[in-house]
Structure formats: C-alpha cells, structure tokens
Write a protein that holds these residues in place. Sequence first.
Motif: not given
Length: 294
Positions: A29-30, A90-95
């Motif tokens: 649910f990022e 973390r993937g959301k932050a990187i994107a």
Amino acid sequence: MTKDMTEVWSKDFVPEGNRASNVDRFTGFEDTYDQHRPEAPQEVVTLLTGYLEHKPSLVVDLGCGTGLSSFAWRDTADQVIGVEPNDDMRGKAIAKWQSLQQEQGSSPHGNAADIKFVSGYSNQLALPDQSADIITCSQSFHWMDPASTLKEVSRVLREDGIFAVYDCDWPPSLTRKVEQTYLELIELAETIIDRHVDTQEQAYKGNKNEHLKHIRESGVFRFSKEIVFHHMEPFTAERYTGLAVSQGGIQTVFKLKQNEINDKIAQFHTLVEEHFQGRTLPVMLSYRMRLGIK
C-alpha cells in the motif's frame, strides 16, 4: 561492524532483533501511504540543524518508508541516506527521487543533497563508524528493537551527532465525533487481526511513550530531551479518510479479506465529509520529538 554500501540485504534475511512481520505489515500500500501521510515538517529540519549548529554532511533516515521524511533534508544536507527494509516502500521512494531528478535534469541543481535509498535494518547499518551527523526515525522507531538500534546509532553517529525520533499523534485534531470514530476504527482493525492472525505472526509495536526512556537508558547520549510542536497542513475529506485507511492495521485487515470493517470505514468517511463539506481546511498535526546528542 562496517559493510560496503553496495550490499543489499537478502529478502529472506532478517537480522536478529527484527521481525519479518513488522516489515511485511507495510507491503502493498505504498501509493496510499505516500499520498495521504504527511511529509516531515520543516520544523524537524530547523530544530535539528539548530542543535547541530552546522550544515549536516550526512543525514541517515531509518525506516524511511516512501521517503516522506528523507526529502525534507533535500536542501539542507550534503547527503541523505534513507534506510528501509520493505521493498515496496523503498521502491516508491526511489521512483519519486528518479522522477524529481528527471524534472530538474540529469544533475540536481543548486545545493540539493545527494539522496540514496537502501535496503537495511536499523541495528545493522551498512555505514562506517562515526559517519553521520544526524540519524532520524520518523514514525518508525516503535517498529525497531530499541537496544540494538541505539547501539548501532552510537557506532554510526559522529561526536556531537544527533539521534531524533519523531512521531505525529493520530488522529489529527478535528472534532470529537470524527476522532472518536477514527479510534474505534483502528481498534476494530486490531480486534479483527487478533481474531485471525496468531500472536507470533503479528507485527509488534513498541510503546512510543518510552522512546525518551530508551534513549536515556542507552547511556550513549550526553544530552536528551522531548520537544512537542505543531504543524498545520491543508486537508480534504479524501485525505483525512485516506490517512486513516493508510494505517497498517486497516491495511492488514484488507489483506485478510475481512469485510466487516467496511461499514465502519463508511461511517467514518460520512462523518469526515459532513465536516469538510467539500472544502480544503487547515488541520493541526501534533508532533513529539525525542532526541539525544552524543
């Protein structure tokens, strides 16, 4: 213990002192989390740089989630490292960081920090000894083992470095009926989880009221204190409801496919819409920061 920053933790490896259930709680649910949760307010940066008394060369943000607490340092620090064990968060932050870089060209302009998001755990950081000026935990320290985390924080912090834990009180201040229903909604979610998930498989949340106690009892810090402050943000009914739905307990119930919570969510949403009446209104967010200076 020091590790190369290029090391990536195995998805199946959870260091001692951590729970896989605490990491898994935030899977899937990022987008909801990032859309409705507040970014770290500027007061955090102002307070901590004031205590540091110089520009931080490295800020480490433990349990950084989607980067809402990391990007606050973008124009203040030389380097920011967000540490997050959950792949989705973390993937959301990187994107988001990649998107920001594309918007402003291949190289950040001005004095923008170099920002990285890495996989890792708070008690086993891939960072050299005495390398960080500031280490923060935004809405995250209660998911960590305090003793081993503070031991690792002590290793990584420079002399006179600052460790700061800060949390926003839930629910944000609005009305008695809305807030009471919010709390009932969270309580119902936890009741459903207790009914359907074995205790050993549930996420474990520490007591936020003991954060300062842990900091002081660690023996690491020469100075420690608690700071309370408030921050106003614009909210719509959608965002206020979304904030409640972004809570990990409710998201866990969704994963369990237990529909009995839906009526309570609908009741809550109706109360919120009645209050906002299609308007965007300022809402007060109350924060509690516990800090220690090494």
